[in-house]
Design a protein around this motif. Structure first.
Motif, PDB file in Angstrom:
ATOM      1  N   LEU A  10       0.828  -1.213   0.000  1.00  0.00           N
ATOM      2  CA  LEU A  10       0.000   0.000   0.000  1.00  0.00           C
ATOM      3  C   LEU A  10       0.857   1.254   0.000  1.00  0.00           C
ATOM      4  N   ALA A  11       1.946   1.217   0.805  1.00  0.00           N
ATOM      5  CA  ALA A  11       2.842   2.377   0.862  1.00  0.00           C
ATOM      6  C   ALA A  11       3.526   2.599  -0.480  1.00  0.00           C
ATOM      7  N   ILE A  12       3.953   1.490  -1.103  1.00  0.00           N
ATOM      8  CA  ILE A  12       4.589   1.620  -2.415  1.00  0.00           C
ATOM      9  C   ILE A  12       3.611   2.192  -3.439  1.00  0.00           C
ATOM     10  N   ALA A  13       2.371   1.748  -3.417  1.00  0.00           N
ATOM     11  CA  ALA A  13       1.359   2.254  -4.347  1.00  0.00           C
ATOM     12  C   ALA A  13       1.103   3.744  -4.137  1.00  0.00           C
ATOM     13  N   ILE A  14       1.048   4.148  -2.869  1.00  0.00           N
ATOM     14  CA  ILE A  14       0.819   5.565  -2.576  1.00  0.00           C
ATOM     15  C   ILE A  14       1.971   6.408  -3.082  1.00  0.00           C
ATOM     16  N   LEU A  15       3.201   5.958  -2.822  1.00  0.00           N
ATOM     17  CA  LEU A  15       4.362   6.703  -3.302  1.00  0.00           C
ATOM     18  C   LEU A  15       4.402   6.773  -4.827  1.00  0.00           C
ATOM     19  N   ALA A  16       4.085   5.651  -5.496  1.00  0.00           N
ATOM     20  CA  ALA A  16       4.065   5.650  -6.960  1.00  0.00           C
ATOM     21  C   ALA A  16       2.999   6.596  -7.510  1.00  0.00           C
ATOM     22  N   GLY A  17       1.840   6.613  -6.890  1.00  0.00           N
ATOM     23  CA  GLY A  17       0.788   7.526  -7.328  1.00  0.00           C
ATOM     24  C   GLY A  17       1.155   8.982  -7.122  1.00  0.00           C
ATOM     25  N   PHE A  18       1.789   9.263  -5.958  1.00  0.00           N
ATOM     26  CA  PHE A  18       2.222  10.640  -5.697  1.00  0.00           C
ATOM     27  C   PHE A  18       3.287  11.078  -6.696  1.00  0.00           C
TER      28      PHE A  18
END
Length: 277
Positions: A10-18
């Protein structure tokens, strides 16, 4: 263990989206900045004849593909330039709407090249009830006496002497956006030097009237003028034929010639004589 993996994903997805949002915003800013250029526009309504300063104009981002020719991107280049046409708020400042560099403000900046401004006195009738406004076109009629002499044996004539004359100002007003009629005592017209001479002569030999015409009507009509006979549809009296004085006749006298007669000789004694008959 599974929860920690889920949180990590989830953290990786959030960082990628940001990161995607940041890169996309930067790309949009760069693309938009490359598609627009700064253009100087009027910061407020500007009347013709006014000199510009930096407080009267500002720059805005204008789409590069739709920039009109003759725009400015440097406000200092417009400092002191005189406007030849009214500018509305937000309208681009074009070179075609500015007077040449060095022109001072006022009515002289509006006069076209090779033209002159001349003022004629009018009233509510001559000035077409105040509808002869700056930017309109008029014809000039003069009412005078035939031959220019105010004598009893001369008749009045009305004749259009100038056509399609631009009205530069009425009284001291040069605003061309105002359409409300104004009854004034003077109208300033834009004419050529030859037309200025005719107009000055016309107002000295008779009375002037202005005829309002359509702004898109470019036809020039030559008229013979209106007199009392043409107004009442009366036949024009034929002028008496000019009788030339008879030329003196030279009489030639023939030289006297002696008429030949029949003659005979007569002898009387020793003397003789000649008898003719």
């Amino acid at each position: 263990m599974r929860n920690s993996r889920a949180f990590a994903m989830l953290a990786i997805a959030i960082l990628a989206g940001f990161a995607a949002v940041v890169f996309a915003s930067r790309w949009l800013v760069q693309a938009s900045s490359g598609a627009t250029v700064p253009v100087a526009v009027a910061a407020d309504d500007i009347n013709l004849g006014q000199p510009l300063n930096e407080a009267m104009v500002r720059t805005v981002n204008w789409p590069r593909d739709s920039v009109p020719p003759g725009t400015f991107d440097n406000l200092k280049a417009l400092d002191g330039r005189v406007v030849r046409a009214n500018l509305a708020h937000g309208e681009p400042v074009l070179e075609s709407k500015l007077a040449p560099i060095g022109t001072k403000g006022g009515l002289s900046a509006v006069i076209g090249e090779g033209r002159r401004a001349i003022t004629v006195r009018v009233n509510d009738v001559v000035g077409v009830a105040g509808f002869a406004l700056p930017g309109n076109y008029v014809d000039v009629i003069v009412n005078t006496q035939e031959g220019g002499n105010r004598t009893d044996n001369q008749q009045s004539i009305s004749k259009i002497v100038l056509e399609k004359i631009l009205v530069l100002a009425v009284a001291q007003q040069v605003n061309r956006d105002d359409t409300a009629p104004k009854v004034v005592n003077a109208v300033t017209l834009e004419v050529t030097p030859e037309q200025a001479e005719k107009l000055d002569l016309a107002r000295s030999v008779g009375t002037l009237s202005l005829v309002l015409r359509n702004q898109v009507d470019h036809d020039i009509l030559r008229t013979g003028g209106a007199t009392k006979q043409t107004l009442l549809d009366q036949p024009v009296a034929a002028s008496a034929p000019v009788v030339e004085a008879p030329k003196p006749v030279r009489v030639k006298y023939a030289a006297h010639k002696e008429v030949k007669r029949d003659c005979i000789g007569v002898l009387s004694g020793v003397s003789g004589s000649q008898e003719c008959f």
